[in-house]
Scaffold this active site. Sequence first.
Site, PDB file in Angstrom:
ATOM      1  N   GLU A  50       0.863  -1.186   0.000  1.00 43.00           N
ATOM      2  CA  GLU A  50       0.000   0.000   0.000  1.00 43.00           C
ATOM      3  C   GLU A  50       0.894   1.229   0.000  1.00 43.00           C
ATOM      4  OE1 GLU A  50      -2.862   0.428   3.220  1.00 43.00           O
ATOM      5  OE2 GLU A  50      -3.844   2.045   2.103  1.00 43.00           O
ATOM      6  N   CYS A 251      -6.705   0.896   2.702  1.00 49.08           N
ATOM      7  CA  CYS A 251      -7.706   1.969   2.696  1.00 49.08           C
ATOM      8  C   CYS A 251      -7.522   2.930   1.535  1.00 49.08           C
ATOM      9  CB  CYS A 251      -7.642   2.746   3.999  1.00 49.08           C
ATOM     10  SG  CYS A 251      -8.091   1.775   5.427  1.00 49.08           S
ATOM     11  N   ASN A 382     -12.162  -3.015   0.084  1.00 49.76           N
ATOM     12  CA  ASN A 382     -11.204  -3.259   1.180  1.00 49.76           C
ATOM     13  C   ASN A 382     -11.873  -2.852   2.478  1.00 49.76           C
ATOM     14  OD1 ASN A 382      -8.445  -3.507   2.496  1.00 49.76           O
ATOM     15  ND2 ASN A 382      -8.945  -1.377   2.963  1.00 49.76           N
ATOM     16  N   GLU A 383     -11.854  -3.650   3.456  1.00 47.80           N
ATOM     17  CA  GLU A 383     -12.392  -3.325   4.784  1.00 47.80           C
ATOM     18  C   GLU A 383     -13.738  -2.609   4.708  1.00 47.80           C
ATOM     19  OE1 GLU A 383      -9.621  -1.515   7.534  1.00 47.80           O
ATOM     20  OE2 GLU A 383      -8.623  -3.426   7.834  1.00 47.80           O
TER      21      GLU A 383
HETATM   22  O1  AHR Z   1      -2.357  -1.477   6.737  1.00 48.53           O
HETATM   23  C1  AHR Z   1      -2.826  -0.225   7.120  1.00 48.53           C
HETATM   24  C2  AHR Z   1      -4.327  -0.127   7.003  1.00 48.53           C
HETATM   25  O2  AHR Z   1      -4.925  -0.986   7.896  1.00 48.53           O
HETATM   26  C3  AHR Z   1      -4.896  -0.535   5.685  1.00 48.53           C
HETATM   27  O3  AHR Z   1      -4.891   0.485   4.765  1.00 48.53           O
HETATM   28  C4  AHR Z   1      -6.302  -0.912   6.028  1.00 48.53           C
HETATM   29  O4  AHR Z   1      -6.839  -1.856   5.155  1.00 48.53           O
HETATM   30  C5  AHR Z   1      -6.214  -1.367   7.459  1.00 48.53           C
HETATM   31  O5  AHR Z   1      -7.136  -0.740   8.244  1.00 48.53           O
END
Ligand code: AHR
Length: 666
Positions: A50, A251, A382-383
């Site tokens: 990321e 995120c 994602n999440e």
């Molecule tokens: O890894 C950091 C963050 O943690 C990521 O962006 C997210 O998916 C999770 O909350």
Amino acid sequence: MTVAKFTYLTAALLTAFSFNSSAQKSLPIIVNADKVTAKVQPTMWGVFFEDINMGADGGIYAELVKNRSFEFYSPLMGWSVKGKKITEGDVLILNRQQNPITNPNPRFLRANVKNADNRGDFSLTNEGFRGMGIKKGLNYNFSLMYRQAKPGVKMHLELLDEKGNVIGSTVFQPAESGTEWHKQGLSFAANATAPKGKFAIWMEGTGIIDLDMISLFPGDTWKQRPGGLRADMVQLLADMKPGFIRFPGGCIVEGRDLATRYPWKKTIGPVENRELNINRWNTEFKHRLTGDYFQTYGLGFFEYFQLAEDIGAEALPILNCGMACQFNTAELVPLDQLGPYVQDALDLVQFANGDVNTPWGKKRAEMGHPAPFNLKMMGVGNENWGPQYLERLKIFTDSLKAKYPEIKLVNSSGTDPNGDRFDFLNNNLRKNKADIIDEHYYRSPEWFLSNATRYDNYDRNGSKVFAGEYAAQSNGIASEKNQNNWQCALAEAAFMTGLERNAQVVNMASYAPLFAHADAWQWTPDMIWVDNLNVYGTPNYYVQKLYSLYKGTDVVDIKTGKKVVAGQDSLYASAVVDSKHNELIIKIVNASGKAQTRNLQVQSRHKMPATGILTSISTPNLKAVNSFDNAINVSPKDERMAVKGKTLAVAIKPYSFNVLRLPLIK
Ligand code: AHR
């Protein structure tokens, strides 16, 4: 959780162990190398990328110039413009045109230079991302886009050290004039090293020149690709031989709002046409505000696919599902307006796999990769959580499965590995026969130890699990005090025995986040830390690497008494056979501070070798970390171990992670 608490816990377990503390008295650990319980997927251990902590811009993307195209929200951020011969209006930030669709990179700098003849008259200096790492003897590749309505300016390019000394220079003469934009570049060498250098351009002559995409790359990028990636960072990934690389997050996929979500289509094609986006980590944490954090997308989806291919990993792109981050704005795309989002997902498959005659396959070919990337899986969201996620996921799934039934879809189970949100999604996703469910755990080291059996009772025939983001948190979730210490890495190693044992359920796993810049991070812990010139793997990195290098092909049975080895005497164990290399690989974690000698009985139709190789990471200090000065403080060491017959007395060091490899002789 605190170190003290961990020590207390393990001490309690130790007391039980001391009572029974000789190899003779303790039950042996029995490995049945012939009893295969699951296949290990080639994708089992991978990496999660990321652009957080300046992982991409300022990190693995080797561009040294910050705000090269003047598109940051403050157009001169990162630049200092100075000179005795500059008067008002001589330096202007102008906009090519208002329409961002036809011109995604509209701003440029106009320099009106009059009678400049030395460095003090008219200069632009770029500070880099927390400085620029400059290496003695290395070539630096400069390029820019320019047009000269009124030619007559020569540019002096200078690399500067921290004190402003010139440590490399050349002269750049723009060759073209007129109203059209041109791209031109040259290379020049540095004659000294500077960890936090700068790059200056001073003008000589008289003329008007428009400048854009002012770029400087080191000559030692990965595979020497122009405009490429930092080789030292990629190398650490390649060394792990990861089974997959998930990108671009995290995120960042969601964005704080939908307008700033990750737009993969804007990240491909010529770099000068990639539209800048704010990085959502820019203002996420008040304790780590990073106002100069943007995404240039010089590392875009093509480069991610190429990176995956280079390091032999399957690509796992994750796309926005029509929901912005639910911790932030929680914006939702109405269901009847989801079409373009779904189309992005369909087009991504074509971009990765389509024939060169398809519209998106053609774009891939134009970027230099006519052969397909052979994409096999994709994440939707994602999440994300709640019924809103399920509604949107269904629309994506129906469309993707209708057109590309071979692509496996990764579904989100939200932010936490338990609780109402998790249960709601997990139950529904399983009912809907999701291909792969992404679970995340940022938890204390204790949690990791006590969850080593988490998957032992998961349905063997249901949806597969992707342990997509995990890291033990030494202080608290995302606390800025978290450390990549041995206590955390050891707890992860113990937990991972449970992932490996349950490879029939858990098909993929990745530690998160991956990279952090020591001067520009937002989130800790992270697997690999970098500064402008150096890189080191944490103890967590070495744990991940050992699992990945020695993943084997088949999980085999390993027990003590009738039970899996998951915490008795603070030991955790799993075993695999590598059928390609005829090797039995046994992983044992000792989470206690006491040395233990255990009898290991191997049952196998094969003969035992005379020696095996024991690779261990151990230190009595649970707080031990690696650092730039001591990068391998906590790292694996190999030793040869004599083997006599099928019962081995294995000396297991305190607080150790051990990988024992025994050739199986036919
Ligand atoms: O890894 C950091 C963050 O943690 C990521 O962006 C997210 O998916 C999770 O909350």
